[in-house]
Design a protein around this motif. Structure first.
Motif: not given
Length: 383
Positions: A355-358, A347-351, A190-195, A171-172
């Protein structure tokens, strides 16, 4: 002073005497008549501070009183009121500044995950393996009394393998640099809650796999293993059934592995659905009104099953909506919940430059039954 009076609404007019009386009362500020030399200017530079302001509020209140309780403002006045500040002039703040907003944010309640709590964990499969295999030695032969000239019987051992698959659940979470700045500025995290939500979603999927498996990936669940014995209880768990018969049906069910294997196998744990647990906890027996079906059953299970545990995943699993019960031996020699990797972020992927995807992932090998004879799945009608 000359006043002109007009209709303020159909069928209603201002009475001159009432108006002059209201005006006279309005000129009394705080119960006293102001001196003749006092001027009422909007800036409040001459006379008492906020005198004009108090005057306007006082006149407005008296006018509404004279118009009567049944009077309602027109649509135009309502529209103007919506666009105006809700607070009177002179109050040092905005409407929301007087509202108490709790800092705690209520989180969504989710069903508890029971596979990790109830099923024995097998962590022997390393991450990276695409399959995992059990090997079993199977013996054949017999012994007999020796008599001269007879041929000796032979003992032979063969081996069989049982292979299972491994699945990866992902899940990303997408983040934007500028959006993150805004949410951090607002203190939303927001990022911490979505993660954290992504981790929870992966855990929920792994929990479903542990119970129900994934046939396409050759991954079996605790309730869907092809070798697991299944039976349907003839006694329904309803108010029409005798409580002693319900307790006896439970006892016969958990004794099935032992009776069918002549004592070779046996169960020492029982999992039931919430509806079954509620029924056996709340229906009193006729032997003693302070003893319920659950108590009567456990009284005859000393040394075998000490406790009844609850798993929501067992509710409504039958072909006709029956609830389930799983009797099994709670050790790795009977079953193993193969946990290859608990939920972990990659690891965090920069798209893009902003923009980044975890990606959060977890891996499972399903549930294996080494000595499946120790377990049996029962289905029963519950009302």
């Amino acid at each position: 002073m000359v006043a002109h009076f007009h209709d303020v609404s159909p069928g209603r007019s201002v009475v001159p005497e009432a108006f002059y009386g209201a005006l006279g009362r309005a000129l009394r500020f705080r119960g006293e008549m102001p001196p003749a030399e006092t001027h009422y200017d909007a800036a409040g530079l001459i006379g008492m501070v906020d005198t004009c302001e108090a005057y306007h509020r006082h006149v407005d209140g008296l006018v509404l009183h004279e118009l009567g309780r049944s009077w309602r403002p027109s649509a135009v006045l309502l529209d103007l009121a919506r666009r105006a500040d809700a607070l009177p002039a002179g109050v040092p703040g905005f409407p929301r500044e007087f509202e108490f907003v709790r800092s705690r944010i209520l989180e969504e309640k989710r069903q508890p995950l029971t596979a990790m709590a109830h099923l024995p964990i097998d962590s022997s499969v390393p991450l990276g393996a695409r399959t995992h295999t059990w090997r079993r030695a199977l013996g054949a032969g017999e012994a007999q009394i020796y008599r001269g000239g007879t041929e000796f019987p032979r003992a032979r051992v063969t081996r069989a393998e049982e292979q299972f698959g491994v699945v990866h659940v992902v899940c990303a979470v997408d983040t934007n640099f500028f959006d993150t700045l805004t949410t951090n500025f607002a203190g939303l995290r927001q990022y911490q809650e979505e993660l954290r939500l992504a981790r929870r979603l992966v855990e929920e999927r792994l929990n479903r796999i542990a119970w129900f498996g994934d046939a396409a990936s050759k991954v079996y669940g605790a309730l869907t293993h092809p070798a697991l014995a299944k039976m349907v209880l003839s006694t329904p768990f309803t108010d029409a059934s005798d409580p002693e018969e319900v307790a006896l049906a439970l006892a016969d069910f958990v004794a099935t592995p032992m009776l069918r294997s002549a004592g070779t196998f046996s169960s020492n744990a029982l999992l039931v659905s919430p509806k079954i647990d509620h029924h056996i906890r709340t229906r009193p027996t006729t032997l003693a009104m302070n003893m319920f079906v659950r108590d009567l059953f456990l009284a005859g299970q000393r040394g075998r099953i000490e406790e009844i545990e609850v798993a929501p995943e067992l509710e409504g699993i039958g072909p006709n909506g029956e609830d389930g019960m799983l009797a099994y031996r709670k050790d790795l020699d009977t079953m193993g919940h193969v946990v290859v990797q608990t939920p972990t972020p990659l690891p965090v992927f920069p798209s893009s430059p902003v923009d980044q995807t975890t990606v959060m992932f977890g891996s499972s090998g399903g549930v294996t039954y080494q000595d499946v004879g120790n377990a049996v799945l029962g289905l029963v009608v519950v009302q």
